[in-house]
Design a protein around this motif. Structure first.
Motif, PDB file in Angstrom:
ATOM      1  N   ASN A  14       2.141  -0.434  -0.102  1.00  0.00           N
ATOM      2  CA  ASN A  14       1.586   0.787   0.271  1.00  0.00           C
ATOM      3  C   ASN A  14       0.249  -0.024   0.181  1.00  0.00           C
ATOM      4  N   LYS A  15      -0.587  -0.783  -0.903  1.00  0.00           N
ATOM      5  CA  LYS A  15      -1.630  -0.902  -0.792  1.00  0.00           C
ATOM      6  C   LYS A  15      -2.699  -2.220   0.422  1.00  0.00           C
ATOM      7  N   PRO A  22       0.533   3.239  -6.266  1.00  0.00           N
ATOM      8  CA  PRO A  22       0.532   2.963  -4.923  1.00  0.00           C
ATOM      9  C   PRO A  22       1.623   1.822  -5.100  1.00  0.00           C
ATOM     10  N   THR A  23       2.181   0.868  -4.434  1.00  0.00           N
ATOM     11  CA  THR A  23       3.116  -0.443  -4.602  1.00  0.00           C
ATOM     12  C   THR A  23       2.212  -1.394  -4.062  1.00  0.00           C
ATOM     13  N   HIS A  69       3.002   8.357  -9.116  1.00  0.00           N
ATOM     14  CA  HIS A  69       2.668   8.457  -7.487  1.00  0.00           C
ATOM     15  C   HIS A  69       1.682   7.550  -7.282  1.00  0.00           C
ATOM     16  N   GLU A 100       5.694  -0.696   5.946  1.00  0.00           N
ATOM     17  CA  GLU A 100       6.761   0.107   5.082  1.00  0.00           C
ATOM     18  C   GLU A 100       6.917  -0.686   4.203  1.00  0.00           C
ATOM     19  N   THR A 131      -2.254   6.736  -2.908  1.00  0.00           N
ATOM     20  CA  THR A 131      -0.307   6.150  -2.813  1.00  0.00           C
ATOM     21  C   THR A 131       0.352   5.376  -1.854  1.00  0.00           C
ATOM     22  N   GLY A 132      -0.746   5.420  -1.196  1.00  0.00           N
ATOM     23  CA  GLY A 132       0.079   4.982   0.065  1.00  0.00           C
ATOM     24  C   GLY A 132       0.872   5.168   0.804  1.00  0.00           C
ATOM     25  N   TYR A 133       1.159   6.633   0.853  1.00  0.00           N
ATOM     26  CA  TYR A 133       2.397   8.231   1.456  1.00  0.00           C
ATOM     27  C   TYR A 133       2.218   7.986   1.775  1.00  0.00           C
TER      28      TYR A 133
END
Length: 89
Positions: A20-21, A16-17, A14, A89, A63-65
């Motif tokens: 997501n950041k 973050p990309t 999990h 997103e 995680t940015g989810y």
């Protein structure tokens, strides 16, 4: 019997990309500008189980989810354009 509640094995899955950041940064900037701490934020979002909401917010910042219903609530509370969140997103 010993129970192990650690989730360290989940961290690798999990991460973050970059996208997501960007979402995390945007929301945290708006939160800071509104002068809200995490507890105040989740209360304004309408959550009643504050501990669970704080855990979910902490998970988001790691995680940015961001589930759709949380995105709507955050956009309303922090005055962020929902379309802007969706583009990140």
């Amino acid at each position: 019997m010993k129970l192990d509640f650690r989730v360290s094995h989940l961290k690798a899955n999990h991460q973050p990309t970059e996208i997501n950041k960007a979402i995390i940064e945007l929301i945290l900037q708006h939160q800071k500008a509104a002068g809200l701490n995490n507890l105040q934020l989740v209360k304004r979002m309408g959550f009643t189980n504050f501990n669970k909401a704080l855990r979910r917010f902490s998970h988001f910042t790691q995680t940015g989810y961001l589930p759709e219903n949380h995105a709507r609530k955050l956009s309303r509370v922090l005055d962020i354009d929902l379309a802007q969140l969706k583009t990140l997103e």
